[in-house]
Design a protein around this motif. Structure first.
Motif, mmCIF file in Angstrom:
data_model
loop_
_atom_site.group_PDB
_atom_site.id
_atom_site.type_symbol
_atom_site.label_atom_id
_atom_site.label_comp_id
_atom_site.label_asym_id
_atom_site.label_seq_id
_atom_site.Cartn_x
_atom_site.Cartn_y
_atom_site.Cartn_z
ATOM 1 N N LEU A 85 -2.440 6.786 -6.131
ATOM 2 C CA LEU A 85 -2.780 5.515 -6.771
ATOM 3 C C LEU A 85 -3.839 4.823 -5.911
ATOM 4 O O LEU A 85 -3.549 4.366 -4.810
ATOM 5 C CB LEU A 85 -1.533 4.634 -6.907
ATOM 6 C CG LEU A 85 -0.355 5.263 -7.664
ATOM 7 C CD1 LEU A 85 0.832 4.303 -7.696
ATOM 8 C CD2 LEU A 85 -0.769 5.653 -9.084
ATOM 9 N N PRO A 86 -5.080 4.708 -6.383
ATOM 10 C CA PRO A 86 -6.170 4.223 -5.533
ATOM 11 C C PRO A 86 -6.225 2.704 -5.416
ATOM 12 O O PRO A 86 -5.987 1.977 -6.383
ATOM 13 C CB PRO A 86 -7.417 4.732 -6.271
ATOM 14 C CG PRO A 86 -6.992 4.700 -7.716
ATOM 15 C CD PRO A 86 -5.528 5.065 -7.728
ATOM 16 N N ASN A 87 -6.515 2.206 -4.193
ATOM 17 C CA ASN A 87 -6.855 0.798 -4.061
ATOM 18 C C ASN A 87 -8.373 0.666 -4.136
ATOM 19 O O ASN A 87 -9.077 1.668 -4.354
ATOM 20 C CB ASN A 87 -6.278 0.192 -2.777
ATOM 21 C CG ASN A 87 -6.773 0.895 -1.520
ATOM 22 O OD1 ASN A 87 -7.900 1.381 -1.447
ATOM 23 N ND2 ASN A 87 -5.917 0.961 -0.507
ATOM 24 N N VAL A 88 -8.898 -0.532 -3.961
ATOM 25 C CA VAL A 88 -10.339 -0.717 -4.143
ATOM 26 C C VAL A 88 -11.138 0.054 -3.091
ATOM 27 O O VAL A 88 -12.239 0.554 -3.376
ATOM 28 C CB VAL A 88 -10.722 -2.213 -4.142
ATOM 29 C CG1 VAL A 88 -10.168 -2.911 -5.381
ATOM 30 C CG2 VAL A 88 -10.269 -2.923 -2.880
ATOM 31 N N VAL A 89 -10.599 0.171 -1.879
ATOM 32 C CA VAL A 89 -11.298 0.935 -0.842
ATOM 33 C C VAL A 89 -11.364 2.406 -1.226
ATOM 34 O O VAL A 89 -12.408 3.057 -1.064
ATOM 35 C CB VAL A 89 -10.615 0.759 0.526
ATOM 36 C CG1 VAL A 89 -11.240 1.693 1.569
ATOM 37 C CG2 VAL A 89 -10.730 -0.684 1.004
#
Length: 461
Positions: free
Chosen positions: A175-179
């Motif tokens: 699950l990707p964060n903005v970084v």
């Protein structure tokens, strides 16, 4: 004899095909054969057994048995084993069900996309792990092969199912964060370099927190074209691209001012002017080219220009509400280079009249049709009467305060204002009831407060 043989051969083949179709009929009702569903395909592949178990434990096996169509990026057993180890899970049973559900949904895209239909860009996954339940984005890179979010490669493509298509991948798509999204996209590599230059982890660490954040991410061309003409601190420039406390999708943006994490010399948060009249334009120069890249802790909008630290002139030029003010500061007063002065170090406090305020001023004199019709000396005095030295924010104002303007006359500010006014102002000529209607539009070299009338200095002194 040959005719009989040919007849029996055709009859035998026909009966055989009927028998094969009957044996492979999924629902056993003797109807026509259908291709296996996505779940049935996965169940028939021993190397996808952990995926099948995960789908069953979360109840998503029923979802992916539906009509669809779906595109599923299916991680192998080795991919799941690596995912469990990397995240400190001894087995699939240790993964919280809600987390596992969202991870699996992040491998599912609505619609049927074979590899020749995938192009480099973003698609929404089926995971709702974004802020406020927004669907997470997947970055597809299809230059050479297919890679998802910069980490998961398609090893076997285009396995056709009755309700979609399966692409086997060699890594679980986290699950990707903005970084994670910024790092995954090669067209944002210059931003990554700027964020981490000299081992700096301030912003990468910050933007990995819960947020939410709205990030305006300059692409590589934007950085290549930016030479930092004012010598501003690059860290402060980067901070000026981040709004904290909200994940604003493009549909939620409107003509407005918001605060970024950038700061002036007094550590006041800088303002950012958003204009949505034609697309999304920031501070009058930087345009959103790719919107709504959703991560777990925020949303990214890719922009085509670096957003430098604004001056008070930046906002005057960017906001169409101030169009007559810009004319007054430039073409109508050529003897005074207001634009250069107000772009200087300052700080300045500018009381900026709106277009409606200037129109009311023009309507008050039969000889004036446009701002250029006002005698330059008078207009210059009027403009100087709207500027005060220092960065005077609304919190610095007190009832009855009488700051001196650059023109030389004092104005009087009374709090609270009447009606819709935040504060009432009496100008140097004694005109009262002038309203401050917007406060604290913060630039690097000063602050703007918006007026609903033009102030007039005392022309008798």
């Amino acid at each position: 004899m040959k005719k009989k043989f040919k007849y029996f051969t055709i009859l035998f083949l026909t009966l055989g095909l009927v028998s094969l179709n009957s044996c492979s009929d999924d629902d056993g009702d003797g109807g026509e054969n259908s291709d296996p569903t996505i779940v049935q395909l996965a169940a028939g592949n021993a190397d996808l057994s952990i995926l099948v178990t995960a789908l069953t434990e979360t109840g998503l096996d029923a979802t992916l048995a539906g009509d669809g169509p779906f595109t599923v990026f299916a991680p192998t057993n080795d991919a799941f084993a690596a995912f469990l180890t990397d995240n400190g899970f001894a087995s699939l049973d240790d993964v919280p069900n809600d987390v596992l559900t969202q991870v699996l949904l992040n491998h599912v895209v609505a619609g049927e996309f074979f590899s020749n239909g995938l192009s480099t860009g973003y698609v929404p996954s089926s995971s709702t792990a974004g802020p406020g339940g927004a669907t997470l984005s997947l970055f597809i890179e299809a230059q050479t092969g297919v890679t998802v979010n910069g980490q998961s490669n398609v090893s076997i493509a285009d396995i056709d199912a009755s309700n979609g298509v399966v692409h086997v991948v060699d890594a679980v798509i986290g699950l990707p964060n903005v970084v994670d999204h910024v790092v995954a996209n090669p067209s944002l590599s210059n931003l990554v370099e700027a964020l981490t230059a000299g081992g700096n982890t301030t912003f990468t660490g910050l933007l990995s927190l819960d947020g939410p954040y709205t990030v305006f991410a300059p692409d590589n061309a934007a950085f290549a074209n930016f030479n930092n003409p004012n010598g501003n601190d690059i860290n402060n420039i980067l901070a000026n691209h981040v709004i904290a406390g909200v994940a604003a999708l493009s549909t939620g943006l409107s003509n407005s001012y918001v605060n970024t994490l950038g700061e002036n010399a007094d550590e006041d948060l800088l303002s950012l002017y958003i204009n949505t009249d034609t697309g999304v334009v920031l501070n009058g120069s930087s345009t959103v080219t790719t919107a709504d890249i959703v991560g777990t802790n925020g949303v990214i909008h890719v922009v085509n220009e670096v957003i430098d630290i604004p001056t008070v002139v930046s906002f005057a030029v960017a906001d169409p509400t101030f169009a007559p003010l810009v004319t007054a500061l430039t073409t109508a007063t050529p003897a005074t280079d207001f634009a250069t002065v107000l772009s200087g170090d300052g700080p300045f406090t500018v009381f900026a009249p709106t277009d409606a305020a200037f129109q009311a001023l023009l309507d008050s004199n039969m000889d004036w049709t446009t701002v250029e019709d006002i005698e330059e000396g008078l207009l210059t005095s009027v403009l100087n009467h709207h500027v005060v030295s220092g960065n005077v924010r609304s919190g610095d104002l007190t009832d009855g305060i009488m700051p001196m303007t650059l023109e030389g006359d004092n104005i009087t500010i009374n709090l609270p204002g009447t009606g819709d006014n935040i504060a009432d102002v009496t100008d140097g000529a004694g005109n009262s009831g002038i309203g401050i209607v917007v406060v604290d539009v913060q630039a690097g070299n000063g602050v703007i407060h918006v007026l609903n009338q033009v102030m007039i200095p005392d022309t008798m002194n």
